[in-house]
Design a protein around this motif. Sequence first.
Motif, PDB file in Angstrom:
ATOM      1  N   ALA A 130       0.831  -1.206   0.000  1.00 25.69           N
ATOM      2  CA  ALA A 130       0.000   0.000   0.000  1.00 25.69           C
ATOM      3  C   ALA A 130       0.867   1.258   0.000  1.00 25.69           C
ATOM      4  N   ALA A 131       1.968   1.226   0.735  1.00 24.11           N
ATOM      5  CA  ALA A 131       2.856   2.392   0.764  1.00 24.11           C
ATOM      6  C   ALA A 131       3.461   2.662  -0.603  1.00 24.11           C
ATOM      7  N   GLU A 132       3.634   1.609  -1.402  1.00 21.77           N
ATOM      8  CA  GLU A 132       4.195   1.759  -2.745  1.00 21.77           C
ATOM      9  C   GLU A 132       3.124   1.974  -3.812  1.00 21.77           C
ATOM     10  N   GLY A 133       1.856   1.965  -3.396  1.00 22.79           N
ATOM     11  CA  GLY A 133       0.776   2.157  -4.354  1.00 22.79           C
ATOM     12  C   GLY A 133       0.438   0.925  -5.171  1.00 22.79           C
ATOM     13  N   HIS A 134       0.879  -0.257  -4.720  1.00 25.79           N
ATOM     14  CA  HIS A 134       0.556  -1.511  -5.404  1.00 25.79           C
ATOM     15  C   HIS A 134      -0.724  -2.078  -4.787  1.00 25.79           C
ATOM     16  N   TRP A 135      -1.849  -1.568  -5.243  1.00 25.00           N
ATOM     17  CA  TRP A 135      -3.114  -1.874  -4.575  1.00 25.00           C
ATOM     18  C   TRP A 135      -3.562  -3.307  -4.813  1.00 25.00           C
ATOM     19  N   ASN A 136      -3.252  -3.889  -5.935  1.00 26.71           N
ATOM     20  CA  ASN A 136      -3.639  -5.290  -6.162  1.00 26.71           C
ATOM     21  C   ASN A 136      -3.021  -6.201  -5.106  1.00 26.71           C
ATOM     22  N   GLN A 137      -1.693  -6.122  -4.962  1.00 22.19           N
ATOM     23  CA  GLN A 137      -1.006  -6.959  -3.997  1.00 22.19           C
ATOM     24  C   GLN A 137      -1.411  -6.620  -2.561  1.00 22.19           C
ATOM     25  N   ALA A 138      -1.666  -5.330  -2.324  1.00 14.39           N
ATOM     26  CA  ALA A 138      -2.081  -4.925  -0.979  1.00 14.39           C
ATOM     27  C   ALA A 138      -3.417  -5.553  -0.610  1.00 14.39           C
ATOM     28  N   ILE A 139      -4.369  -5.536  -1.539  1.00 16.50           N
ATOM     29  CA  ILE A 139      -5.683  -6.140  -1.278  1.00 16.50           C
ATOM     30  C   ILE A 139      -5.555  -7.640  -1.074  1.00 16.50           C
ATOM     31  N   GLN A 140      -4.746  -8.285  -1.882  1.00 12.69           N
ATOM     32  CA  GLN A 140      -4.583  -9.732  -1.749  1.00 12.69           C
ATOM     33  C   GLN A 140      -4.020 -10.101  -0.380  1.00 12.69           C
ATOM     34  N   ASP A 141      -2.942  -9.441   0.023  1.00  5.05           N
ATOM     35  CA  ASP A 141      -2.315  -9.793   1.299  1.00  5.05           C
ATOM     36  C   ASP A 141      -3.204  -9.409   2.476  1.00  5.05           C
ATOM     37  N   ARG A 142      -3.947  -8.326   2.365  1.00  4.45           N
ATOM     38  CA  ARG A 142      -4.813  -7.935   3.488  1.00  4.45           C
ATOM     39  C   ARG A 142      -5.951  -8.925   3.665  1.00  4.45           C
TER      40      ARG A 142
END
Length: 230
Positions: A130-142
């Motif tokens: 999320a800090a890097e703006g990679h929202w796809n990966q952020a949503i997956q890991d969350r």
Amino acid sequence: MTRGGNMAALGRLMARPEGDIPVRTPRVPAREAAERELSDPRYHQHDPNPIQQALDWLWARINELANSAAGTTPGGWIGLLAIAACVVLLLIALRLRLGAVRRTPTTSGALFDETPRTAAEHRSAADRHAAEGHWNQAIQDRMRALVLALEERTLLTPGPGRTADEAATEAGRAFPRYADQLRTAARAFDDVTYGGRPGTEAAYALLACLDTDLQHAKPALATAPPRSSG
């Protein structure tokens, strides 16, 4: 004519040179001789290559079909071009429609990959993405962190092949108040993982808030079935 005149004419005929006698060649040998002559490579130096000949033949057939269609279409060539334009527009519309359908997930895959990690590890990874703006990966890991946290609290039964929808449904029974939000989180996970849709900061923020709320929420108590009077 007198006898002497006939004899003179016969003599002149017999004295005619051989070159003046017409040569009569049979038809079949003449044709074979012509074919042998025409097969000489000198006559084919400038012939198109086989590929060009095939293309010429194909375009000739297409031209014949187009002319035939134009002759039977109302408006001639203008009508034919109008029909062709309609067909092209229909194909474009169909392509756009099918493309939109393919971007919509029809089936969901497994929630977790083969690398086992804890909820805290997934949560930390989500924060980094999320800090890097990679929202796809952020949503997956969350989403994975949310489900693993419930498994670690023994509120969900661990399931290696569980999908996001299945996890959301099971978690919704433990937390009825958050059932709708869990389904929304599962759809967000499926969209970025299998649907080809880009994740957004807003979607991640909702998922992160849901994860935080569930960490402090108390599950609903299972209602015992009423006893039958005996």
